[in-house]
Design a protein around this motif. Structure first.
Motif, short mmCIF file in Angstrom:
data_model
loop_
_atom_site.label_atom_id
_atom_site.label_comp_id
_atom_site.label_asym_id
_atom_site.label_seq_id
_atom_site.Cartn_x
_atom_site.Cartn_y
_atom_site.Cartn_z
N HIS A 1 0.95 -1.40 0.12
CA HIS A 1 0.02 -0.08 0.00
C HIS A 1 1.00 1.29 0.02
O HIS A 1 1.93 1.26 0.82
CB HIS A 1 -0.82 -0.18 0.98
CG HIS A 1 -1.84 1.36 1.38
ND1 HIS A 1 -2.82 1.49 0.66
CD2 HIS A 1 -1.60 2.06 1.96
CE1 HIS A 1 -3.55 2.75 0.69
NE2 HIS A 1 -2.72 3.10 1.93
N ILE A 2 0.63 2.21 -0.83
CA ILE A 2 1.15 3.49 -0.96
C ILE A 2 0.51 4.72 -0.21
O ILE A 2 -0.78 4.81 -0.51
CB ILE A 2 1.56 3.82 -2.23
CG1 ILE A 2 2.61 2.97 -2.89
CG2 ILE A 2 2.28 5.31 -2.37
CD1 ILE A 2 2.92 3.08 -4.32
N THR A 3 1.16 5.19 0.81
CA THR A 3 0.58 6.37 1.36
C THR A 3 1.39 7.54 1.01
O THR A 3 2.33 7.66 1.24
CB THR A 3 0.54 6.30 2.93
OG1 THR A 3 -0.13 4.90 3.24
CG2 THR A 3 -0.17 7.54 3.65
N THR A 4 0.43 8.81 0.65
CA THR A 4 1.17 9.96 0.29
C THR A 4 0.96 11.02 1.32
O THR A 4 -0.22 11.30 1.78
CB THR A 4 0.60 10.44 -0.79
OG1 THR A 4 1.05 9.69 -2.00
CG2 THR A 4 1.36 11.74 -1.37
N LEU A 5 2.06 11.58 1.97
CA LEU A 5 1.70 12.78 2.85
C LEU A 5 2.36 14.11 2.64
O LEU A 5 3.34 13.98 1.81
CB LEU A 5 2.40 12.31 4.39
CG LEU A 5 2.07 11.06 5.06
CD1 LEU A 5 2.95 10.71 6.18
CD2 LEU A 5 0.56 11.03 5.38
N GLN A 6 1.41 15.18 2.83
CA GLN A 6 2.02 16.46 2.25
C GLN A 6 3.06 16.84 3.52
O GLN A 6 3.00 16.34 4.36
CB GLN A 6 0.83 17.35 2.08
CG GLN A 6 0.00 16.88 0.91
CD GLN A 6 0.70 16.56 -0.40
OE1 GLN A 6 1.60 17.46 -0.76
NE2 GLN A 6 0.29 15.65 -1.04
N SER A 7 3.51 17.89 3.37
CA SER A 7 4.74 18.68 4.19
C SER A 7 3.89 19.07 5.48
O SER A 7 2.76 19.48 5.31
CB SER A 7 5.38 19.80 3.74
OG SER A 7 6.32 20.29 4.63
N THR A 8 4.52 18.39 6.72
CA THR A 8 3.84 18.85 7.94
C THR A 8 2.48 17.99 8.38
O THR A 8 2.07 18.06 9.43
CB THR A 8 3.62 20.20 8.39
OG1 THR A 8 2.62 20.72 7.57
CG2 THR A 8 4.83 21.21 8.05
N ARG B 1 8.22 15.59 6.83
CA ARG B 1 8.94 16.73 7.01
C ARG B 1 8.83 17.56 5.54
O ARG B 1 8.82 18.62 5.45
CB ARG B 1 10.42 16.44 7.25
CG ARG B 1 10.41 16.01 8.67
CD ARG B 1 11.97 16.10 8.99
NE ARG B 1 12.11 16.33 10.35
CZ ARG B 1 13.25 16.55 11.03
NH1 ARG B 1 14.28 16.58 10.31
NH2 ARG B 1 13.49 16.67 12.21
N ARG B 2 8.68 16.66 4.46
CA ARG B 2 8.42 17.20 3.18
C ARG B 2 7.59 16.25 2.60
O ARG B 2 6.87 15.14 3.23
CB ARG B 2 9.73 17.09 2.24
CG ARG B 2 10.93 17.86 2.73
CD ARG B 2 11.90 17.87 1.60
NE ARG B 2 12.31 16.31 1.11
CZ ARG B 2 13.57 15.82 0.95
NH1 ARG B 2 14.68 16.55 0.98
NH2 ARG B 2 13.57 14.78 0.28
N ARG B 3 7.03 16.55 1.14
CA ARG B 3 5.94 15.65 0.70
C ARG B 3 6.76 14.52 0.53
O ARG B 3 7.88 14.19 0.05
CB ARG B 3 5.62 16.13 -0.84
CG ARG B 3 4.52 15.40 -1.43
CD ARG B 3 4.26 15.79 -2.87
NE ARG B 3 3.67 14.68 -3.64
CZ ARG B 3 3.95 13.70 -4.15
NH1 ARG B 3 5.26 13.29 -3.69
NH2 ARG B 3 3.02 13.04 -4.77
N SER B 4 5.89 13.15 0.98
CA SER B 4 6.71 11.99 1.24
C SER B 4 5.68 10.95 0.74
O SER B 4 4.37 11.22 0.71
CB SER B 4 6.77 11.65 2.44
OG SER B 4 7.79 12.60 3.24
N GLU B 5 6.28 9.66 0.10
CA GLU B 5 5.60 8.44 -0.29
C GLU B 5 6.17 7.33 0.41
O GLU B 5 7.14 7.04 0.34
CB GLU B 5 5.53 8.37 -1.83
CG GLU B 5 4.92 9.27 -2.69
CD GLU B 5 4.63 9.15 -4.01
OE1 GLU B 5 5.41 8.01 -4.44
OE2 GLU B 5 4.37 9.98 -4.75
N ILE B 6 5.14 6.65 1.24
CA ILE B 6 5.64 5.67 2.18
C ILE B 6 4.77 4.14 1.51
O ILE B 6 3.54 4.20 1.58
CB ILE B 6 5.25 5.71 3.51
CG1 ILE B 6 5.95 6.96 3.96
CG2 ILE B 6 5.58 4.52 4.24
CD1 ILE B 6 5.03 7.54 5.51
#
Length: 108
Positions: free
Chosen positions: A2-9, A68-73
């Motif tokens: 599964h891919i999760t995208t988080l925006q900065s902060t 801390r920055r736009r990230s994909e996990i």
């Protein structure tokens, strides 16, 4: 997987099982792991993950991931054990038997 995208902060609290792998393909995150003591609300361990890092979860439980920055996990779950596969097969067998017996009782 599964891919999760988080925006900065942005933060995410998620329950993970032991053996889960967290692959950080893009960005930079901090993982907060609660203590194993009685007070599980106090996040004590911080793990900084740079881009391209992989973290293997040691204990099942809730964690918090802060970007801390736009990230994909990418989350990769561990393979189920033989006992888990056995109980799932037994549950499916019982459900099939119950459905067959229910169909026989319903007129139509």
């Amino acid at each position: 997987m599964h891919i999760t995208t988080l925006q900065s902060t942005q933060s995410l609290q998620v329950y993970v099982t032991a053996g889960t792998l967290l692959h950080l393909s893009v960005g930079q995150v901090v993982i907060w792991i609660p203590s194993l003591e009685v007070d599980a609300y106090a996040y004590t361990t911080q793990i900084y993950m740079p881009e391209g890092a992989v973290y293997a979860v040691e204990h099942s439980g809730w964690i918090q991931i802060s970007a801390r920055r736009r990230s994909e996990i990418l989350t990769q779950l561990p393979e189920p054990t033989m006992a888990v596969r056995f109980w799932c097969a037994l549950k499916n067998l019982a459900l099939r038997w119950w459905r067959r017996s229910w169909r026989r009782r319903v007129p139509g």
